[in-house]
Write a protein that holds these residues in place. Sequence first.
Motif, PDB file in Angstrom:
ATOM      1  N   SER A   1       3.699 -49.928 -34.192  1.00 40.75           N
ATOM      2  CA  SER A   1       3.418 -48.731 -34.989  1.00 40.75           C
ATOM      3  C   SER A   1       2.249 -47.941 -34.420  1.00 40.75           C
ATOM      4  N   LEU A   2       2.317 -46.627 -34.637  1.00 40.66           N
ATOM      5  CA  LEU A   2       1.215 -45.734 -34.291  1.00 40.66           C
ATOM      6  C   LEU A   2       0.177 -45.810 -35.407  1.00 40.66           C
ATOM      7  N   LEU A   3      -1.110 -45.680 -35.056  1.00 42.46           N
ATOM      8  CA  LEU A   3      -2.172 -45.771 -36.060  1.00 42.46           C
ATOM      9  C   LEU A   3      -2.897 -44.441 -36.263  1.00 42.46           C
ATOM     10  N   ALA A   4      -3.406 -43.843 -35.196  1.00 44.02           N
ATOM     11  CA  ALA A   4      -4.203 -42.619 -35.343  1.00 44.02           C
ATOM     12  C   ALA A   4      -4.099 -41.780 -34.072  1.00 44.02           C
TER      13      ALA A   4
ATOM     14  N   LYS B   1      -2.026 -34.517 -38.742  1.00 47.55           N
ATOM     15  CA  LYS B   1      -3.457 -34.246 -38.554  1.00 47.55           C
ATOM     16  C   LYS B   1      -3.661 -32.893 -37.881  1.00 47.55           C
ATOM     17  N   ILE B   2      -4.620 -32.111 -38.386  1.00 42.87           N
ATOM     18  CA  ILE B   2      -4.988 -30.824 -37.798  1.00 42.87           C
ATOM     19  C   ILE B   2      -6.386 -30.972 -37.217  1.00 42.87           C
ATOM     20  N   PHE B   3      -6.526 -30.637 -35.932  1.00 42.47           N
ATOM     21  CA  PHE B   3      -7.812 -30.768 -35.257  1.00 42.47           C
ATOM     22  C   PHE B   3      -8.536 -29.446 -35.175  1.00 42.47           C
ATOM     23  N   SER B   4      -9.843 -29.537 -35.262  1.00 42.96           N
ATOM     24  CA  SER B   4     -10.710 -28.380 -35.090  1.00 42.96           C
ATOM     25  C   SER B   4     -11.812 -28.777 -34.127  1.00 42.96           C
ATOM     26  N   TRP B   5     -11.796 -28.179 -32.941  1.00 42.32           N
ATOM     27  CA  TRP B   5     -12.812 -28.480 -31.946  1.00 42.32           C
ATOM     28  C   TRP B   5     -13.808 -27.346 -31.861  1.00 42.32           C
TER      29      TRP B   5
ATOM     30  N   GLU C   1     -14.742 -27.834 -26.075  1.00 42.26           N
ATOM     31  CA  GLU C   1     -13.679 -28.541 -25.365  1.00 42.26           C
ATOM     32  C   GLU C   1     -14.092 -29.936 -24.917  1.00 42.26           C
ATOM     33  N   SER C   2     -15.400 -30.216 -24.919  1.00 40.58           N
ATOM     34  CA  SER C   2     -15.860 -31.547 -24.519  1.00 40.58           C
ATOM     35  C   SER C   2     -15.657 -32.573 -25.633  1.00 40.58           C
ATOM     36  N   GLU C   3     -15.339 -32.122 -26.859  1.00 38.91           N
ATOM     37  CA  GLU C   3     -15.049 -33.046 -27.943  1.00 38.91           C
ATOM     38  C   GLU C   3     -13.749 -33.778 -27.636  1.00 38.91           C
ATOM     39  N   SER C   4     -13.568 -34.948 -28.240  1.00 41.82           N
ATOM     40  CA  SER C   4     -12.412 -35.759 -27.862  1.00 41.82           C
ATOM     41  C   SER C   4     -11.496 -36.086 -29.040  1.00 41.82           C
ATOM     42  N   LEU C   5     -10.315 -36.512 -28.680  1.00 41.40           N
ATOM     43  CA  LEU C   5      -9.263 -36.917 -29.602  1.00 41.40           C
ATOM     44  C   LEU C   5      -8.872 -38.338 -29.201  1.00 41.40           C
ATOM     45  N   ARG C   6      -8.844 -39.250 -30.157  1.00 40.02           N
ATOM     46  CA  ARG C   6      -8.527 -40.656 -29.849  1.00 40.02           C
ATOM     47  C   ARG C   6      -7.172 -41.029 -30.444  1.00 40.02           C
ATOM     48  N   PHE C   7      -6.273 -41.474 -29.586  1.00 41.55           N
ATOM     49  CA  PHE C   7      -4.972 -41.989 -29.985  1.00 41.55           C
ATOM     50  C   PHE C   7      -5.074 -43.511 -30.051  1.00 41.55           C
TER      51      PHE C   7
END
Length: 167
Positions: A33-36, A41-45, A48-54
């Motif tokens: 299963s996928l977790l996160a 989910k809607i992202f707001s950065w 651009e140096s901010e990150s997204l964790r899968f």
Amino acid sequence: KQGTVVLEIKKSGIYQVGTWESLNENWPPASFSLLAPEDGKIFSWEQESESLRFSWQSAVDPNKDEVYYSVILASDSALRNSLGKLSSGKQNYLTVTGTSLKALLGEIPAHPIFWGVEASDQERSTMPLRSFSISFDEKSRSAPPVLVEYGDNWLFNDRDNLDGQAW
């Protein structure tokens, strides 16, 4: 002869069940299963140096082969129209910066995109049971303003209309 093998992941208390004809043959990793980030989910950065964790559950390989993962980004929930693929090796997570995501996709899309993970041993692969959608708000998709100064009194500030012309 077909049989069912139940594999228990004690760490998470989750049971994974798969059906294999023979464990002497190579079989793909069991489903996971996928977790996160969670579905929708809607992202707001801000930058651009901010990150997204899968992240996702670890997949169990019935042959005890090492499992390798790749995050797939796609325009459809079945993950057939791939926009890009990123390897995380043996890790069950992947962190991506906004800059890297823009480089992979060309631009941050205005519409939702879907993500899923492919788990594979050296010969066969398994996809998760479903994909999750993610979106990016307008601020995350906007290019930084272009500021051009000419002399003391005039400046050109353009967020959306700079079209490559020589000014």
